[in-house]
Design a protein around this motif. Sequence first.
Motif, short mmCIF file in Angstrom:
data_model
loop_
_atom_site.label_atom_id
_atom_site.label_comp_id
_atom_site.label_asym_id
_atom_site.label_seq_id
_atom_site.Cartn_x
_atom_site.Cartn_y
_atom_site.Cartn_z
N GLN A 53 0.82 -1.21 0.00
CA GLN A 53 0.00 0.00 0.00
C GLN A 53 0.86 1.26 0.00
OE1 GLN A 53 -0.69 -2.75 1.73
NE2 GLN A 53 -2.55 -3.29 0.60
N VAL A 54 1.98 1.23 0.72
CA VAL A 54 2.88 2.39 0.74
C VAL A 54 3.53 2.57 -0.62
CG1 VAL A 54 5.01 3.31 1.73
CG2 VAL A 54 3.29 2.27 3.22
N PHE A 55 3.95 1.48 -1.25
CA PHE A 55 4.50 1.57 -2.61
C PHE A 55 3.48 2.17 -3.56
CE2 PHE A 55 8.18 -0.42 -1.21
CZ PHE A 55 9.03 -0.79 -2.23
N ASP A 56 2.23 1.70 -3.47
CA ASP A 56 1.18 2.21 -4.36
C ASP A 56 0.91 3.70 -4.08
OD1 ASP A 56 0.96 -0.29 -5.46
OD2 ASP A 56 -0.85 -0.84 -4.34
N GLU A 57 0.92 4.06 -2.82
CA GLU A 57 0.63 5.45 -2.44
C GLU A 57 1.60 6.43 -3.08
OE1 GLU A 57 0.46 8.23 1.62
OE2 GLU A 57 0.57 6.03 1.76
N TYR A 58 2.86 6.03 -3.18
CA TYR A 58 3.88 6.94 -3.73
C TYR A 58 4.26 6.59 -5.17
CZ TYR A 58 4.23 8.52 1.08
OH TYR A 58 3.93 9.03 2.33
N GLY A 59 3.48 5.73 -5.80
CA GLY A 59 3.69 5.41 -7.20
C GLY A 59 4.97 4.66 -7.47
N VAL A 60 5.40 3.82 -6.53
CA VAL A 60 6.64 3.06 -6.67
C VAL A 60 6.31 1.67 -7.20
CG1 VAL A 60 8.67 2.13 -5.50
CG2 VAL A 60 7.69 4.33 -4.78
N GLU A 61 6.91 1.29 -8.31
CA GLU A 61 6.69 -0.03 -8.89
C GLU A 61 7.57 -1.08 -8.21
OE1 GLU A 61 7.16 0.04 -13.09
OE2 GLU A 61 5.52 1.47 -13.43
N GLU A 62 7.14 -2.32 -8.31
CA GLU A 62 7.90 -3.42 -7.72
C GLU A 62 9.27 -3.52 -8.40
OE1 GLU A 62 6.41 -7.70 -6.62
OE2 GLU A 62 7.15 -7.75 -8.69
N PRO A 63 10.36 -3.44 -7.65
CA PRO A 63 11.70 -3.54 -8.26
C PRO A 63 11.96 -4.94 -8.82
CG PRO A 63 11.79 -2.59 -6.05
CD PRO A 63 10.43 -3.17 -6.21
N GLN A 64 12.76 -4.97 -9.87
CA GLN A 64 13.19 -6.23 -10.47
C GLN A 64 14.71 -6.39 -10.38
OE1 GLN A 64 10.87 -8.49 -11.63
NE2 GLN A 64 9.40 -6.99 -10.81
N THR A 65 15.43 -5.31 -10.07
CA THR A 65 16.88 -5.33 -9.96
C THR A 65 17.30 -4.61 -8.69
OG1 THR A 65 17.31 -3.22 -11.08
CG2 THR A 65 17.00 -5.16 -12.48
N TRP A 66 18.54 -4.80 -8.30
CA TRP A 66 19.04 -4.09 -7.11
C TRP A 66 19.11 -2.59 -7.36
CZ3 TRP A 66 19.00 -6.28 -2.57
CH2 TRP A 66 19.09 -7.67 -2.47
N LEU A 100 13.76 2.96 -2.99
CA LEU A 100 14.05 3.39 -1.62
C LEU A 100 14.30 4.89 -1.56
CD1 LEU A 100 16.40 0.47 -0.47
CD2 LEU A 100 14.00 0.82 0.15
N THR A 101 14.93 5.41 -2.58
CA THR A 101 15.20 6.85 -2.62
C THR A 101 13.91 7.66 -2.65
OG1 THR A 101 17.31 6.47 -3.78
CG2 THR A 101 16.38 8.68 -3.90
N VAL A 102 12.95 7.20 -3.46
CA VAL A 102 11.65 7.87 -3.51
C VAL A 102 10.98 7.83 -2.15
CG1 VAL A 102 9.33 7.79 -4.49
CG2 VAL A 102 11.32 7.42 -5.97
N LEU A 103 10.98 6.68 -1.52
CA LEU A 103 10.33 6.53 -0.22
C LEU A 103 11.00 7.38 0.86
CD1 LEU A 103 9.66 2.68 -0.29
CD2 LEU A 103 7.99 4.51 -0.61
N ALA A 140 -7.84 -4.11 9.34
CA ALA A 140 -7.69 -5.14 8.32
C ALA A 140 -7.65 -4.53 6.92
CB ALA A 140 -8.83 -6.15 8.42
N GLY A 141 -6.64 -4.95 6.14
CA GLY A 141 -6.54 -4.52 4.75
C GLY A 141 -5.90 -3.16 4.53
N GLU A 142 -5.55 -2.45 5.60
CA GLU A 142 -4.92 -1.14 5.43
C GLU A 142 -3.50 -1.26 4.88
OE1 GLU A 142 -6.13 2.08 5.84
OE2 GLU A 142 -8.01 0.95 5.82
N TYR A 143 -2.76 -2.20 5.43
CA TYR A 143 -1.38 -2.39 4.99
C TYR A 143 -1.08 -3.89 4.91
CZ TYR A 143 -0.79 2.52 6.23
OH TYR A 143 -0.92 3.88 6.31
N GLU A 144 -0.31 -4.25 3.91
CA GLU A 144 0.05 -5.67 3.74
C GLU A 144 1.42 -5.77 3.09
OE1 GLU A 144 -1.70 -9.76 1.68
OE2 GLU A 144 -2.24 -7.79 0.86
#
Length: 559
Positions: free
Chosen positions: A201-214, A221-224, A340-344
């Motif tokens: 949910q935090v990733f979605d909130e700040y528009g961060v996509e799931e990383p695929q590389t280091w 992490l920099t965005v967050l 429930a469901g707020e963060y996962e």
Amino acid sequence: MKNNLRRFLLTSVTLSGVLLMAACGEDAESTETEEGTGEATEEVAIGSKGAMEDFKVGDTFVATEPLELEILYRDLPAYPLDKEWLFFQELEEKNNVTFETVSVPLSDWEQRLSVTMGAGDLPDYSTDIWAGHETPYVASRSLLPISDYVEYMPHYQSRLENWDGVNEQIENLRHQDGKYYVLPGINENILYEFGLQYNKQVFDEYGVEEPQTWDELKEALTVLRDETGKAPMTLWWQGNATLNFSAGSFDTVGGWGFMDGAMYDEEKDEFVYAPMQQGYKDMITYFSELTKEGLLDIEAMTQDDEMARNKIVNLETFVTSGNVGTMTDVNESLAEAHGAGEYEYVRMPILEGPNGRKFRGGNTNSGMMLNADLAERDDFQAILQFIDWLYYSDEGTEFAHWGVEGVTFEKTDEIVTGYLPTENIQYERFNVDGEENMQEDYGFGNAAFAYAGPAHIRQSVMEEAEFEYQARMNEEVEVILPDPARPLSPVDQEQATLLSTPLKDTVDQYTFRFISGQYDIERWDEFMAELEQQNVDQFMDIVNNAYRENQEILQNAAE
């Protein structure tokens, strides 16, 4: 799954030659005469009391006479030993087998195991044994060379023959005498137990996509960090898990997987000391930069598990290492704290690094070592058949994990994993409000008996998302299988231990100081110089001499 098996070809071929010659030698010995008397000697048969005739794959083991086994048992606080468990009752009633358990608390396990082995007091067998545990005791001849007796274990042999890469990994367990003394658990597929996880949910909130590389993780992490003002990543287990599962993608070893630091270099066809290679520097540099830039919690390498958990639940951090157990714990706590469901937290894939999207792993995990005295028992064959059935047959694996169909579980097509506990029994993620617990009240799903096995059973307790994650990783990730064997003589083993122990201490100290920010990475040359002063070259000479001698033995045997 992409398995790099090329480096095992020579080992597997030559070992086949060794075994063939050994078999021929045994046949020849059985027809030789003793001291010129003209009388042919006979092969010594093992004790068959209680054994089944013509025991084969698919058979249920039932002792023809009562069989009793004594076991050194690691007692877990999550489900303390109960000798009245249905697990034991069923084995006695259906298989004619009883256990005498020597219970050892988890907190005392390592020390008690060492004391027990040093005193020569091992019960019939011990569980929770990893390859390497047996090494100090091989010379004492107190352990059973189980490789001499696997012909009596058809289910075990079937898994070696039919599951990709397994036989080669088992052959790597052999010591200088050509035998192995550990009977490991065997998985059909690689299990990606540990990895990174993130707050979706935090990733979605700040528009961060799931990383695929280091590199993409660092960008995320920099965005967050910039958006929240917090160090967005922390670690469980003081970074030991993280450096272990990260190492393959950096072409090195680390954390729990460091062992003695020697790592096989396929191009050079020799072992090298991992911390002195570029891959280790790349990995440590990466994590030290995360700390330096405020992306990794500065306490990540020192905090206990409770501190890590609290930071995650209190939304002080959003990415962490862990496994299914920690993720379940965290998600339950997040639901209690925030609704429930707020963060996962969800799984992050194995990330691609300088060495590609690779993971160091294998199909084997902890297993058992057996007392050499078992070979003298008149029911030895029955013991081998029972162990083969319980730990290596599909039926035995299902029983150990799930219990009795219709009593503790039902099979179903309603969910992808195919198994459900009966309505009143809580088991892992199932029936969380159940009045009884599969492990605590029935003894099934017990790590002493239920480990490894076919993918459909091993993964049957997983949530659907985890089940699909494992399937995806097995398809997409290239696995770096365990290094080839380098068995050491007792004398060389002692010398290698004397050298490798202080070397590892130095590696641990510098690794911690680099990642925690106490040392700047510019001090790397100082680190290398200290390893050289501690005779790292001498240690590697011992390792490589052992490797070359073993290869020569195998090559000569094949010719």
